[in-house]
Write a protein that holds these residues in place. Structure first.
Motif, mmCIF file in Angstrom:
data_model
loop_
_atom_site.group_PDB
_atom_site.id
_atom_site.type_symbol
_atom_site.label_atom_id
_atom_site.label_comp_id
_atom_site.label_asym_id
_atom_site.label_seq_id
_atom_site.Cartn_x
_atom_site.Cartn_y
_atom_site.Cartn_z
ATOM 1 N N LYS A 4 0.832 -1.203 0.000
ATOM 2 C CA LYS A 4 0.000 0.000 0.000
ATOM 3 C C LYS A 4 0.861 1.245 0.000
ATOM 4 C CE LYS A 4 -3.723 2.292 2.525
ATOM 5 N NZ LYS A 4 -4.615 2.227 3.699
ATOM 6 N N GLY A 5 1.897 1.257 0.834
ATOM 7 C CA GLY A 5 2.804 2.402 0.898
ATOM 8 C C GLY A 5 3.516 2.615 -0.420
ATOM 9 N N ASN A 6 3.974 1.533 -1.038
ATOM 10 C CA ASN A 6 4.687 1.655 -2.300
ATOM 11 C C ASN A 6 3.774 2.162 -3.408
ATOM 12 O OD1 ASN A 6 7.060 0.717 -1.197
ATOM 13 N ND2 ASN A 6 6.633 -1.419 -1.698
ATOM 14 N N SER A 7 2.496 1.742 -3.386
ATOM 15 C CA SER A 7 1.592 2.116 -4.463
ATOM 16 C C SER A 7 1.307 3.604 -4.476
ATOM 17 C CB SER A 7 0.272 1.340 -4.338
ATOM 18 O OG SER A 7 -0.431 1.759 -3.175
ATOM 19 N N GLN A 8 1.522 4.268 -3.355
ATOM 20 C CA GLN A 8 1.248 5.704 -3.302
ATOM 21 C C GLN A 8 2.360 6.529 -3.942
ATOM 22 O OE1 GLN A 8 0.616 6.299 0.882
ATOM 23 N NE2 GLN A 8 -1.513 5.610 0.812
ATOM 24 N N TRP A 9 3.510 5.924 -4.175
ATOM 25 C CA TRP A 9 4.607 6.629 -4.838
ATOM 26 C C TRP A 9 4.373 6.535 -6.337
ATOM 27 C CZ3 TRP A 9 9.064 9.189 -3.117
ATOM 28 C CH2 TRP A 9 9.222 9.246 -1.726
ATOM 29 N N LYS A 10 3.638 7.497 -6.868
ATOM 30 C CA LYS A 10 3.285 7.457 -8.284
ATOM 31 C C LYS A 10 3.636 8.770 -8.964
ATOM 32 C CE LYS A 10 -0.598 4.217 -7.847
ATOM 33 N NZ LYS A 10 -2.061 4.039 -8.044
ATOM 34 N N LEU A 11 4.022 8.659 -10.212
ATOM 35 C CA LEU A 11 4.236 9.845 -11.020
ATOM 36 C C LEU A 11 2.907 10.525 -11.321
ATOM 37 C CD1 LEU A 11 6.792 8.265 -13.485
ATOM 38 C CD2 LEU A 11 7.249 10.290 -12.095
ATOM 39 N N MET A 12 2.957 11.836 -11.593
ATOM 40 C CA MET A 12 1.735 12.556 -11.930
ATOM 41 C C MET A 12 1.176 12.123 -13.292
ATOM 42 S SD MET A 12 3.174 16.324 -13.032
ATOM 43 C CE MET A 12 2.277 16.589 -14.553
ATOM 44 N N ASP A 13 1.997 11.457 -14.079
ATOM 45 C CA ASP A 13 1.578 10.952 -15.382
ATOM 46 C C ASP A 13 1.328 9.453 -15.289
ATOM 47 O OD1 ASP A 13 1.170 10.291 -18.005
ATOM 48 O OD2 ASP A 13 3.097 11.053 -18.748
ATOM 49 N N LYS A 14 0.074 9.079 -15.292
ATOM 50 C CA LYS A 14 -0.250 7.656 -15.173
ATOM 51 C C LYS A 14 0.181 6.872 -16.408
ATOM 52 C CE LYS A 14 -5.013 8.129 -16.926
ATOM 53 N NZ LYS A 14 -6.453 7.940 -16.596
ATOM 54 N N ASN A 15 0.456 7.587 -17.506
ATOM 55 C CA ASN A 15 0.896 6.932 -18.734
ATOM 56 C C ASN A 15 2.406 7.086 -18.961
ATOM 57 O OD1 ASN A 15 -1.739 6.074 -19.614
ATOM 58 N ND2 ASN A 15 -2.164 8.214 -20.128
ATOM 59 N N ALA A 16 3.128 7.392 -17.893
ATOM 60 C CA ALA A 16 4.579 7.538 -18.011
ATOM 61 C C ALA A 16 5.197 6.265 -18.582
ATOM 62 C CB ALA A 16 5.181 7.852 -16.652
ATOM 63 N N THR A 17 6.276 6.430 -19.334
ATOM 64 C CA THR A 17 6.932 5.271 -19.935
ATOM 65 C C THR A 17 7.538 4.363 -18.868
ATOM 66 O OG1 THR A 17 9.107 6.316 -20.152
ATOM 67 C CG2 THR A 17 7.512 6.689 -21.939
ATOM 68 N N ARG A 18 7.794 3.145 -19.264
ATOM 69 C CA ARG A 18 8.380 2.159 -18.352
ATOM 70 C C ARG A 18 9.683 2.679 -17.760
ATOM 71 N NH1 ARG A 18 12.403 -1.587 -18.848
ATOM 72 N NH2 ARG A 18 12.209 -3.528 -17.647
ATOM 73 N N GLU A 19 10.551 3.221 -18.607
ATOM 74 C CA GLU A 19 11.856 3.691 -18.131
ATOM 75 C C GLU A 19 11.715 4.896 -17.211
ATOM 76 O OE1 GLU A 19 12.381 0.936 -21.248
ATOM 77 O OE2 GLU A 19 11.208 2.800 -21.288
ATOM 78 N N THR A 20 10.720 5.750 -17.456
ATOM 79 C CA THR A 20 10.495 6.902 -16.588
ATOM 80 C C THR A 20 10.046 6.443 -15.209
ATOM 81 O OG1 THR A 20 9.873 8.200 -18.541
ATOM 82 C CG2 THR A 20 9.298 9.111 -16.396
ATOM 83 N N LYS A 21 9.179 5.468 -15.178
ATOM 84 C CA LYS A 21 8.755 4.906 -13.889
ATOM 85 C C LYS A 21 9.927 4.250 -13.163
ATOM 86 C CE LYS A 21 3.983 3.961 -15.372
ATOM 87 N NZ LYS A 21 3.008 2.891 -15.741
ATOM 88 N N LYS A 22 10.764 3.540 -13.908
ATOM 89 C CA LYS A 22 11.928 2.895 -13.297
ATOM 90 C C LYS A 22 12.890 3.931 -12.725
ATOM 91 C CE LYS A 22 11.038 -1.485 -14.115
ATOM 92 N NZ LYS A 22 10.817 -2.443 -13.007
ATOM 93 N N LEU A 23 13.103 5.029 -13.451
ATOM 94 C CA LEU A 23 13.978 6.084 -12.943
ATOM 95 C C LEU A 23 13.407 6.683 -11.671
ATOM 96 C CD1 LEU A 23 16.366 8.012 -13.091
ATOM 97 C CD2 LEU A 23 15.027 9.431 -14.679
#
Length: 362
Positions: A4-23
């Motif tokens: 639950k705690g980890n899921s709250q760490w999200k980018l403002m862009d829900k469609n961010a690329t895989r590499e952007t999320k990884k960064l």
């Protein structure tokens, strides 16, 4: 549950690329263990040189580039924008392919009046109100953003993936020196400019490889003051601060620098954002132990979690305008200690960690 705690760490862009999320996730992990060292324009030019392949003053001193390279969109509205964009594209792609990180500032030349990106009392007039929706220059602003979007969607890694970047527009907005500064637009006008810029690039132009960073200068003393022009958590991924004054430029007041960074860092932790020391440095580095006795002490202060700290550029011509050491500089021995400290992360460190989780070549 930890999930639950980890899921709250999200980018403002829900469609961010895989590499952007990884960064984004990698930066979160790194700031628990250390801080990336960043240098503005590090591989574009340095002391006495410009445009050399795979060169930086930092690499000439310690054998590896800074972990993060700062670039700028300033030339996108300059005299030869296409040449500038092409050159910058190579810098960005090369940095990513080596395993480093890119952060982008925007010294935005006034698109509808004189004065460049600075505010000049004798000639400047309010601009922000003209760029936002219903402003007379709104369509012109969208055309400029179209150029940014086209460029951002052209930057690709070796396998064709979009290169993730930290985008830090309208920095130091709490000062008066830029035309987007606090005295030259209202709070609502600034927030509207930020929200429109972010929504237009993300939702209309499909730019999904930006991590959005919010960074005033150091004119705040409380969280409330820090957040005065904050557009809201749904529009920001990273919070930061620029501060030269307390780091030796005007005075040595490391306690105040730490106090203000703690406001930034604490807000980030509570709101599941990244934090960074987005600009600092000491011009010419006359203090030979500045790296370990000032910079590193601030970075290691209790309670701080900072993804990166960026020092400003090394001008290729000026004898005094530089912020990172170069071969023969008197601060090199201390910078080597700074580099060797496990808390500081440089490009080789990031490459070993494979922070984008890129597929390794067979």
């Amino acid at each position: 549950m930890s999930a639950k705690g980890n899921s709250q760490w999200k980018l403002m862009d829900k469609n961010a690329t895989r590499e952007t999320k990884k960064l984004f996730k990698s930066l979160k992990k790194i700031q628990k263990r250390g801080t990336i060292f960043a240098h503005q324009h590090a591989t574009e030019y340095g002391r006495g040189w410009m445009g050399d392949e795979d060169r930086s003053d930092v690499k000439s001193v310690v054998g590896t580039h800074p972990g993060m390279i700062g670039v700028d969109f300033s030339g996108f509205t300059g005299r030869n924008p296409e040449e500038y964009k092409s050159r910058l594209k190579k810098v960005v792609e090369d940095t990513y392919n080596r395993g480093g990180v890119i952060t982008i500032a925007w010294h935005f030349y006034n698109p509808v009046g004189p004065g460049g990106f600075y505010w000049q009392d004798s000639i400047s007039t309010p601009v922000v109100r003209r760029l936002i929706p219903n402003g007379d220059a709104h369509e012109q602003y969208k055309e400029i953003l179209d150029g940014i979007a086209e460029w951002a969607n052209s930057c690709r890694g070796k396998n064709g993936e979009l290169v993730p970047m930290i985008f830090r527009p309208y920095h130091e907005f709490d000062g008066d020196w830029f035309w987007w500064g606090a005295s030259h637009c209202t709070v609502d006008e600034f927030k509207t400019l930020w929200k429109f810029t972010a929504s237009y690039l993300r939702d209309t132009k499909n730019v999904h490889n930006f991590i959005w960073a919010f960074s005033p200068d150091n004119k705040f003393n409380t969280q409330e003051e820090y957040l005065e022009r904050y557009p809201g958590n749904e529009w920001v991924d990273m919070v930061g601060m620029d501060n030269y004054a307390d780091m030796g430029r005007d005075r040595y007041d490391l306690d105040t620098a730490i106090k203000k960074l703690r406001i930034v860092s604490d807000y980030a932790k509570k709101n599941k954002k990244l934090a960074a020391f987005t600009e600092t440095g000491l011009e010419s580095i006359p203090n030979t132990t500045w790296w370990t006795e000032s910079m590193l002490k601030v970075m290691k202060a209790d309670g701080l979690r900072l993804s990166y700290v960026l020092v400003w550029r090394n001008d290729s011509r000026s004898k005094t305008h530089y912020y990172a050491p170069h071969p023969g500089h008197k601060s090199v021995p201390d910078f080597e200690k700074f580099f060797e400290d496990k808390f500081t992360w440089f490009e080789d460190d990031l490459a070993k960690k494979n922070i984008y989780k890129k597929r390794r070549a067979k």
